[in-house]
Design an enzyme around this catalytic site. Structure first.
Site, PDB file in Angstrom:
ATOM      1  N   ASP A   4      11.948   7.169  34.769  1.00 18.86           N
ATOM      2  CA  ASP A   4      13.288   7.709  34.568  1.00 18.86           C
ATOM      3  C   ASP A   4      13.237   9.221  34.726  1.00 18.86           C
ATOM      4  OD1 ASP A   4      15.866   8.187  33.838  1.00 18.86           O
ATOM      5  OD2 ASP A   4      15.679   7.397  31.791  1.00 18.86           O
ATOM      6  N   ASP A  62      18.480   7.550  39.447  1.00 15.18           N
ATOM      7  CA  ASP A  62      17.355   8.273  38.853  1.00 15.18           C
ATOM      8  C   ASP A  62      16.363   7.379  38.110  1.00 15.18           C
ATOM      9  OD1 ASP A  62      18.978   7.696  36.705  1.00 15.18           O
ATOM     10  OD2 ASP A  62      18.591   9.588  35.689  1.00 15.18           O
ATOM     11  N   GLU A  63      16.442   6.071  38.330  1.00 16.96           N
ATOM     12  CA  GLU A  63      15.512   5.156  37.662  1.00 16.96           C
ATOM     13  C   GLU A  63      14.926   4.178  38.668  1.00 16.96           C
ATOM     14  OE1 GLU A  63      17.285   2.992  34.403  1.00 16.96           O
ATOM     15  OE2 GLU A  63      18.548   4.696  33.888  1.00 16.96           O
TER      16      GLU A  63
HETATM   17 MG   LIG Z   1      17.561   9.659  33.670  1.00 23.44          MG
END
Ligand SMILES: [Mg+2]
Length: 413
Positions: free
Chosen positions: A14, A110-111
């Site tokens: 993350d 974003d993961e």
């Molecule tokens: Mg994040």
């Protein structure tokens, strides 16, 4: 007797405060002031999409308005978002992940999940060594920090990346999992949205440990199949695979397909069918308190040849209007106008709990479409209520009325 399969080694990576971190790479001076990326920084109603470490100290939270954030911290520096730049960074970060395993599943901008089982030879089998190398490379080469959860299943890996951040690796293994996972609130668990958390609370289930130790049959009686999944997730029994890009199948999906009484030919046939199917998908998503990130259509022609295409939508949704619009876009792009369609299936994929989606960074909507969205949301929630009271046939959306495709009513049960 067969040997038990060895545990998988799964990472959930993350990017910490992703949008804000990307902005800081261009303007390092922003690191020393409280700063947030906001949808519309000029407007009091603009929404905070991400904040840096300094801004976090003022308890500024994602999805609150600029007005309320400024009240907490008048000197807050606001920066407008740059979608294109964020997705370029997303590509660069994933390019690093992909050097460690072919199994990298992106989960939002974003993961990502990475399955490194079988890719650890150069680390002497040590997953933590590998995770730390990835963490350090992203920091060195891209100048942003990530946190990584390491576990034998995706659910705990995701808990791990949230457990310690920024710039950290958390290992949730067979020895320590109860100690780490059980005290966490049930709402931290994947798929537990606000509604589900409330319902669980009423049953006396507050932590993941409560859930793991709860009677499985009672959960099934209360929540159906979803209750079983909750039990499985809380006990680390989830076996869903990390899917490489393009493998299609999502962690969980809601879909509805229909073979029509006659083939779909005209644009208006297609619109009617899409309205019907997306309404059914959206209603089921709302019923289970989910939104989908990805809309997928599968089209079968008269020779039973089929194609499947999908797209990621701007922000997770549980609205028929948005799911239908995405489906129409996919059909227009990938199916020759007028070519007969025998069967059409629409599904929502990559599901997230509705309230988690609300606060998600992906919601980069501008003000007018946010208002529009709110209106659709109200309308569709009202439909749900009417159908709940008077049955699924009580409301038939306009363009479905009087069709000759075999669609009689809304089949949501
Ligand atoms: Mg994040």
């Amino acid at each position: 007797m067969t040997e038990p399969k060895p545990d998988r080694q799964i990472f959930h990576c993350d990017c910490n405060s992703f949008f804000a971190s990307v902005e800081e790479t261009f303007r390092p001076e922003l690191r020393s002031v409280p700063m947030a990326v906001a949808g519309d920084p000029e407007s009091r109603h603009g929404i905070i999409l991400a904040k840096n470490e300094r801004a976090k100290k003022y308890k500024i939270s994602t999805a609150e308005t600029v007005w309320s954030a400024k009240k907490k911290c008048p000197e807050l520096v606001l920066v407008p978002p740059r979608r294109q730049t964020y997705s370029e960074f997303c590509e660069r970060v994933n390019a690093i992940y992909e050097q460690y395993s072919p199994l990298v599943e992106r989960f939002g901008v974003d993961e990502s999940f990475i399955d490194v089982t079988g890719c650890l030879r150069s680390f002497g089998g040590d997953a933590l060594k590998c995770a730390n190398e990835i963490r350090e490379r992203v920091k060195r080469e891209i100048d942003i920090t990530i946190s990584i959860g390491v576990s034998w299943n995706k659910i705990f890996a995701k808990l791990g990346s949230d457990y310690k951040k920024p710039d950290a690796v958390t290992n949730i293994n067979r020895e320590n999992w109860k100690e780490i996972v059980f005290p966490l609130p049930a709402s931290d668990l994947f798929f537990v949205g606000r509604k589900t958390a409330d319902a669980l609370g009423k049953m006396g289930v507050r932590t993941i440990g409560d859930l793991a130790n709860f009677d499985r049959d009672l959960l099934v009686r209360r929540f159906g199949k979803f209750g079983e999944q909750l039990f499985i997730n809380a006990n680390g029994l989830d076996a869903s695979p990390v899917l490489a890009a393009g493998e299609g199948e999502a962690i969980k999906s809601v879909g509805n397909g229909y073979t029509f009484k006659r083939d779909l030919l005209s644009e208006s046939d297609v619109k009617t069918a899409v309205a019907y199917l997306s309404d059914s998908v959206a209603t089921r998503l709302r019923k289970h308190d989910f939104k989908c990130r990805v809309v997928q259509v599968a089209i079968k022609d008269t020779n039973l040849q089929s194609i499947t295409r999908q797209m990621t939508i701007a922000a997770p949704s549980h609205l028929a209007s948005e799911i239908g619009a995405a489906a129409l876009e996919l059909i227009a792009k990938h199916w020759k106008a007028g070519k007969p369609i025998r069967t059409l299936t629409i599904s929502g994929e990559n599901l997230v709990p509705a309230d988690q989606a609300e606060s998600e960074q992906l919601s980069l909507f501008d003000e007018p479409s946010a208002r529009n969205n709110e209106r659709n949301e109200k309308l569709e929630l009202t439909l749900d209520k009417i159908r709940e009271r008077y049955g699924s046939k009580a409301v038939i959306t306009g363009n479905i009325l009087g069709n000759d495709l075999g669609i009689r009513d809304n089949v949501n049960k």
